[in-house]
Design a protein around this motif. Structure first.
Motif, PDB file in Angstrom:
ATOM      1  N   ARG A 180      -1.911   3.340  -8.707  1.00  0.00           N
ATOM      2  CA  ARG A 180      -2.512   4.563  -8.171  1.00  0.00           C
ATOM      3  C   ARG A 180      -2.690   5.605  -9.278  1.00  0.00           C
ATOM      4  NH1 ARG A 180      -2.552   6.223  -2.821  1.00  0.00           N
ATOM      5  NH2 ARG A 180      -2.262   4.544  -1.318  1.00  0.00           N
ATOM      6  N   THR A 217       3.675   7.220  -5.566  1.00  0.00           N
ATOM      7  CA  THR A 217       4.290   6.797  -4.310  1.00  0.00           C
ATOM      8  C   THR A 217       5.799   6.632  -4.478  1.00  0.00           C
ATOM      9  OG1 THR A 217       4.076   4.439  -4.803  1.00  0.00           O
ATOM     10  CG2 THR A 217       2.201   5.523  -3.704  1.00  0.00           C
ATOM     11  N   ASP A 226      -3.346  13.968  -5.893  1.00  0.00           N
ATOM     12  CA  ASP A 226      -2.128  14.157  -5.104  1.00  0.00           C
ATOM     13  C   ASP A 226      -1.698  12.889  -4.361  1.00  0.00           C
ATOM     14  OD1 ASP A 226      -4.178  14.160  -3.284  1.00  0.00           O
ATOM     15  OD2 ASP A 226      -3.533  15.960  -2.220  1.00  0.00           O
ATOM     16  N   GLU A 227      -2.485  11.800  -4.499  1.00  0.00           N
ATOM     17  CA  GLU A 227      -2.117  10.517  -3.901  1.00  0.00           C
ATOM     18  C   GLU A 227      -1.669   9.505  -4.951  1.00  0.00           C
ATOM     19  OE1 GLU A 227      -5.379   9.058  -1.599  1.00  0.00           O
ATOM     20  OE2 GLU A 227      -5.695  10.960  -0.563  1.00  0.00           O
ATOM     21  N   ASP A 229       2.879  -0.135  -4.227  1.00  0.00           N
ATOM     22  CA  ASP A 229       2.495   0.317  -5.565  1.00  0.00           C
ATOM     23  C   ASP A 229       3.669   0.480  -6.525  1.00  0.00           C
ATOM     24  OD1 ASP A 229       0.611   0.879  -7.507  1.00  0.00           O
ATOM     25  OD2 ASP A 229       0.714   3.039  -7.169  1.00  0.00           O
ATOM     26  N   ALA A 286      -6.235   7.268 -10.217  1.00  0.00           N
ATOM     27  CA  ALA A 286      -6.418   8.720 -10.257  1.00  0.00           C
ATOM     28  C   ALA A 286      -7.004   9.158 -11.599  1.00  0.00           C
ATOM     29  CB  ALA A 286      -5.086   9.422 -10.001  1.00  0.00           C
ATOM     30  N   LEU A 305      -9.255   8.045  -7.150  1.00  0.00           N
ATOM     31  CA  LEU A 305      -8.232   8.391  -6.172  1.00  0.00           C
ATOM     32  C   LEU A 305      -7.862   9.853  -6.386  1.00  0.00           C
ATOM     33  CD1 LEU A 305      -6.381   6.881  -4.005  1.00  0.00           C
ATOM     34  CD2 LEU A 305      -4.621   6.898  -5.781  1.00  0.00           C
TER      35      LEU A 305
END
Length: 309
Positions: A87, A103, A99-100, A82, A91, A96
């Motif tokens: 991501r 990266t 907290d993910e 990523d 989110a 998503l």
């Protein structure tokens, strides 16, 4: 938009040219044109992750959420590290967990891209002053505790180009820095202020250090790229000597826990930071509101903290 250096080339001149047109259209907020051009790129280069990301972002702006999520997931499947930062988009679309969203690959690519203009942009355009605020807070903490403003071995987490070491110059027996970005570390090395520099994620770096080896640990505007801070706090506490200090900044969140903000950074609440500090075993010496930078001329709210082991 993601770091520009991560787009790379499709190997097809026509596709590359259309992708640049798509980027330009997106920047001009012509999202229909950007989506159309991204589709044209994918006809020529179906596995070009950046075009899938461009399509997804354009569709998200147009309110076509389901198709946007599909395009972004395809980009992530093609580039699982990523570096493109999709991501964050997922989110924002609720596809998503927050907290993910960030990266190591994204942060590394972001700051490698940023490194050549980092100091100038931060200090001039964003009025960045995190390192100076931390150095001042440490002076005040030492005065409050009637201890000398001098430190033994010091660890600089997310050292970037070395601005924190510059703010502490002459106050530490030794300084070691860690950062995800090779581009940032190259610039930090040119300051000649570090005894050692390490490429890597900060919790993994700390976990490899000896217990009770550091007198001071600093983290200037680093935790904005981390959601939960439990592991970082525990490892900092472990590597600090008795009465060692931990000085850092975070962006402020007025609710509970932490959130992923619209600026693609995490913000942490006062209650979260204080409760975590107590649970790990830190004593709070200084905890105050402060802004380390501006966003479009407006100070970004944050907290400035100094804690003692």
């Amino acid at each position: 938009m993601p770091p520009t250096s991560t787009a790379r080339s499709t190997g097809d001149f026509r596709a590359d040219r259309r992708y640049e047109y798509a980027r330009a259209a997106f920047d001009e907020r012509d999202f229909e044109a950007a989506a159309d051009l991204a589709r044209q790129v994918l006809e020529l280069a179906p596995d070009f992750a950046a075009a899938h990301a461009m399509l997804g972002r354009s569709l998200a702006e147009l309110g076509v959420q389901e198709e946007a999520v599909g395009a972004l997931r395809q980009a992530l499947a093609l580039e699982p590290a990523d570096e493109l930062g999709v991501r964050l988009d997922l989110a924002r679309l609720g596809a998503l967990a927050p907290d993910e969203a960030i990266t190591e690959g994204y942060v590394r690519a972001l700051f490698d891209d940023y490194a050549p203009k980092f100091d100038q942009h931060l200090t001039k355009s964003l009025s960045y002053r995190g390192p100076e605020l931390i150095a001042d807070a440490l002076r005040r903490a030492c005065s409050k505790q009637a201890r000398e403003y001098r430190f033994g071995p010091t660890l600089d987490l997310g050292c970037g180009t070395g601005l924190m070491a510059q703010a502490l110059d002459g106050s530490c027996a030794s300084v070691e820095g860690v950062d995800l970005s090779p581009g940032m570390l190259e610039k930090a090395g040119k300051t000649t202020l570090y005894d050692a520099l390490h490429e890597g994620e900060l919790v993994a770096f700390l976990s490899g250090r000896a217990s009770a080896e550091a007198d001071l640990v600093v983290a200037a505007d680093v935790f904005v790229y981390m959601a939960a801070l439990d592991s970082a706090f525990r490892e900092v506490h472990r590597v600090l000597k008795g009465e060692g200090l931990f000085a850092f900044t975070v962006q402020a969140h007025e609710g509970e826990g932490f959130i992923l903000g619209a600026d693609a950074r995490y913000a942490h609440s006062e209650a979260y930071v204080r409760q975590l500090a107590e649970a790990v075993g830190f004593t709070v010496v200084i905890f105050e509101r402060a802004s380390t930078r501006e966003d479009r001329g407006v100070p970004v709210p944050g907290f400035l903290c100094v804690m003692q082991r």
